[in-house]
Design a protein around this motif. Structure first.
Motif, PDB file in Angstrom:
ATOM      1  N   SER A 189       0.844  -1.197   0.000  1.00  0.00           N
ATOM      2  CA  SER A 189       0.000   0.000   0.000  1.00  0.00           C
ATOM      3  C   SER A 189       0.877   1.244   0.000  1.00  0.00           C
ATOM      4  O   SER A 189       0.633   2.198  -0.752  1.00  0.00           O
ATOM      5  N   ALA A 190       1.920   1.230   0.835  1.00  0.00           N
ATOM      6  CA  ALA A 190       2.832   2.373   0.902  1.00  0.00           C
ATOM      7  C   ALA A 190       3.634   2.504  -0.380  1.00  0.00           C
ATOM      8  O   ALA A 190       3.789   3.619  -0.927  1.00  0.00           O
ATOM      9  N   LEU A 191       4.143   1.393  -0.899  1.00  0.00           N
ATOM     10  CA  LEU A 191       4.980   1.437  -2.099  1.00  0.00           C
ATOM     11  C   LEU A 191       4.196   1.903  -3.315  1.00  0.00           C
ATOM     12  O   LEU A 191       4.660   2.781  -4.072  1.00  0.00           O
ATOM     13  N   GLU A 192       3.014   1.346  -3.526  1.00  0.00           N
ATOM     14  CA  GLU A 192       2.261   1.687  -4.727  1.00  0.00           C
ATOM     15  C   GLU A 192       1.673   3.097  -4.658  1.00  0.00           C
ATOM     16  O   GLU A 192       1.533   3.766  -5.681  1.00  0.00           O
ATOM     17  N   LYS A 193       1.392   3.565  -3.454  1.00  0.00           N
ATOM     18  CA  LYS A 193       0.995   4.962  -3.286  1.00  0.00           C
ATOM     19  C   LYS A 193       2.171   5.881  -3.625  1.00  0.00           C
ATOM     20  O   LYS A 193       2.008   6.888  -4.340  1.00  0.00           O
ATOM     21  N   ASN A 243       4.800   9.666  -7.560  1.00  0.00           N
ATOM     22  CA  ASN A 243       6.032  10.100  -8.221  1.00  0.00           C
ATOM     23  C   ASN A 243       6.169   9.563  -9.641  1.00  0.00           C
ATOM     24  O   ASN A 243       7.263   9.536 -10.202  1.00  0.00           O
ATOM     25  N   LYS A 244       5.061   9.139 -10.240  1.00  0.00           N
ATOM     26  CA  LYS A 244       5.104   8.495 -11.551  1.00  0.00           C
ATOM     27  C   LYS A 244       5.611   9.408 -12.662  1.00  0.00           C
ATOM     28  O   LYS A 244       6.057   8.926 -13.712  1.00  0.00           O
ATOM     29  N   ASP A 245       5.538  10.717 -12.456  1.00  0.00           N
ATOM     30  CA  ASP A 245       6.008  11.655 -13.485  1.00  0.00           C
ATOM     31  C   ASP A 245       7.508  11.905 -13.413  1.00  0.00           C
ATOM     32  O   ASP A 245       8.058  12.600 -14.270  1.00  0.00           O
ATOM     33  N   ASN A 246       8.150  11.365 -12.402  1.00  0.00           N
ATOM     34  CA  ASN A 246       9.604  11.466 -12.313  1.00  0.00           C
ATOM     35  C   ASN A 246      10.207  10.712 -13.491  1.00  0.00           C
ATOM     36  O   ASN A 246       9.874   9.542 -13.728  1.00  0.00           O
ATOM     37  N   ALA A 247      11.081  11.342 -14.237  1.00  0.00           N
ATOM     38  CA  ALA A 247      11.608  10.758 -15.479  1.00  0.00           C
ATOM     39  C   ALA A 247      12.271   9.403 -15.264  1.00  0.00           C
ATOM     40  O   ALA A 247      12.165   8.504 -16.105  1.00  0.00           O
ATOM     41  N   GLN A 248      12.968   9.235 -14.147  1.00  0.00           N
ATOM     42  CA  GLN A 248      13.684   7.983 -13.917  1.00  0.00           C
ATOM     43  C   GLN A 248      12.753   6.893 -13.381  1.00  0.00           C
ATOM     44  O   GLN A 248      12.823   5.734 -13.814  1.00  0.00           O
ATOM     45  N   LEU A 249      11.862   7.271 -12.472  1.00  0.00           N
ATOM     46  CA  LEU A 249      10.909   6.297 -11.936  1.00  0.00           C
ATOM     47  C   LEU A 249       9.945   5.791 -13.004  1.00  0.00           C
ATOM     48  O   LEU A 249       9.510   4.637 -12.973  1.00  0.00           O
ATOM     49  N   SER A 250       9.605   6.652 -13.936  1.00  0.00           N
ATOM     50  CA  SER A 250       8.654   6.264 -14.979  1.00  0.00           C
ATOM     51  C   SER A 250       9.167   5.094 -15.812  1.00  0.00           C
ATOM     52  O   SER A 250       8.375   4.363 -16.414  1.00  0.00           O
ATOM     53  N   LEU A 251      10.482   4.903 -15.834  1.00  0.00           N
ATOM     54  CA  LEU A 251      11.062   3.803 -16.605  1.00  0.00           C
ATOM     55  C   LEU A 251      10.664   2.436 -16.050  1.00  0.00           C
ATOM     56  O   LEU A 251      10.577   1.448 -16.795  1.00  0.00           O
ATOM     57  N   ARG A 267       9.829   7.863   3.413  1.00  0.00           N
ATOM     58  CA  ARG A 267      10.992   8.756   3.434  1.00  0.00           C
ATOM     59  C   ARG A 267      11.519   8.986   2.016  1.00  0.00           C
ATOM     60  O   ARG A 267      11.837  10.114   1.632  1.00  0.00           O
ATOM     61  N   CYS A 268      11.608   7.921   1.242  1.00  0.00           N
ATOM     62  CA  CYS A 268      12.073   8.048  -0.147  1.00  0.00           C
ATOM     63  C   CYS A 268      11.101   8.874  -0.977  1.00  0.00           C
ATOM     64  O   CYS A 268      11.499   9.724  -1.784  1.00  0.00           O
ATOM     65  N   SER A 269       9.809   8.621  -0.780  1.00  0.00           N
ATOM     66  CA  SER A 269       8.778   9.265  -1.596  1.00  0.00           C
ATOM     67  C   SER A 269       8.743  10.773  -1.422  1.00  0.00           C
ATOM     68  O   SER A 269       8.531  11.520  -2.373  1.00  0.00           O
ATOM     69  N   THR A 270       8.962  11.220  -0.201  1.00  0.00           N
ATOM     70  CA  THR A 270       8.839  12.653   0.092  1.00  0.00           C
ATOM     71  C   THR A 270      10.182  13.383   0.087  1.00  0.00           C
ATOM     72  O   THR A 270      10.239  14.573   0.381  1.00  0.00           O
ATOM     73  N   SER A 271      11.254  12.671  -0.224  1.00  0.00           N
ATOM     74  CA  SER A 271      12.574  13.293  -0.240  1.00  0.00           C
ATOM     75  C   SER A 271      12.793  14.057  -1.541  1.00  0.00           C
ATOM     76  O   SER A 271      11.967  14.014  -2.454  1.00  0.00           O
ATOM     77  N   THR A 272      13.917  14.715  -1.631  1.00  0.00           N
ATOM     78  CA  THR A 272      14.260  15.427  -2.873  1.00  0.00           C
ATOM     79  C   THR A 272      14.782  14.462  -3.932  1.00  0.00           C
ATOM     80  O   THR A 272      15.039  14.855  -5.061  1.00  0.00           O
TER      81      THR A 272
END
Length: 281
Positions: A50-54, A59-67, A112-117
């Motif tokens: 639940s935490a990971l998929e949220k 952050n799906k629009d992040n260029a690197q995560l979108s890959l 922590r990862c999700s809300t970090s810079t």
């Protein structure tokens, strides 16, 4: 520079083996995890996914995560809900609290990862969770069904990826996407370290159930036997999948040859000729 997928695999190899040798997994493979304990174990994973998929969605629009963002193919939350109801009944949501220390530590790491810079750190958590599910899920589901008499279509939805026809090819594609991620060397090291942390958080969840599992802690010999059994079953499943693919290709080739030979049948040739003449007339 070492490819990111390779670096992630190599840097987590020891922790991956440690997770496989855990007491929880030992009893799982021996068929001694009760359906009641497994039902509560899935609650931990429900909190994690639940935490990971949220976080991935946010952050799906992040260029690197979108890959490596494949919500339709990989998301496990809805499948976990089906399994949780199977094992714990329709009131399973009442069991979601209180959150245990290991569950909270895993959730907090993801948040922590999700809300970090640098939300690219979520790559580590996606790698650890989804590739593990695709790699070992079939073996674990077979164990559950074998030792608990579970019907084939019940209780193992979590391990099924209905939109992924060939898991090995999907994993290969996922790793190629990892290698396309463009990040600084510093962030790269942080992602690798985050993957190690994710493995440790997973081991911590296993260990929360150790007190409920009877028997002495595993010896080194038992640990190695358990890991060898896992690798053997993984190889067998891979061989079966390869045989199925080869048969499918052979069947397609045979079907094509049959169709061609049928077209050479005199009756078929005559019908084709008559049909052509009729059209011309």
């Amino acid at each position: 520079m070492t490819l990111l997928a390779v670096e992630l695999r190599e840097s987590t190899r020891t922790l991956h083996a440690e997770a496989g040798r855990s007491k929880f997994m030992k009893y799982f493979f021996k068929g001694e995890i009760s359906m009641e304990i497994y039902g509560r174990f899935l609650i931990s994973y429900y909190h994690v996914y639940s935490a990971l998929e949220k976080a991935l969605d946010q952050n799906k629009d992040n260029a690197q995560l979108s890959l490596i963002y494949f919500p339709k193919e990989l998301s496990r939350k809805s499948s976990l809900e089906q399994d949780l109801e199977f094992y714990n009944g329709p009131e399973w949501r009442s069991m979601l609290s209180p959150i245990t220390p290991a569950q909270q530590a895993y959730i907090s790491a993801i948040e922590r990862c999700s809300t970090s810079t640098t939300p690219e750190l979520l790559i580590a958590h996606a790698y650890v969770r989804y590739l593990a599910d695709l790699s070992g899920g079939q073996i674990l589901s077979k164990r559950l069904q074998k030792y608990n008499g579970i019907p084939e279509d019940k209780g193992v939805t979590f391990y099924r990826f209905d939109l992924i026809e060939e898991p090995d090819k999907f994993k290969e594609m996922f790793r190629k996407r990892l290698n396309q991620v463009e990040i600084s060397d510093e962030l790269r090291e942080l992602i690798v370290e985050e993957a190690r942390l994710a493995f440790q958080r997973n081991i911590d969840i296993f260990q929360e159930f150790d007190g409920e599992l009877e028997g002495l802690p595993m010896t080194r010999h038992e640990q190695l036997e358990n890991l060898a059994a896992l690798e053997k079953e993984k190889a067998q499943l891979a061989a079966e999948a390869e045989a199925a693919r080869a048969k499918k290709q052979a069947d397609l080739a045979a079907s094509a040859r049959t169709g061609f030979l049928a077209s050479l049948n005199p009756a078929n040739l005559w019908n084709s000729l008559v049909g052509t003449q009729t059209v011309d007339a």
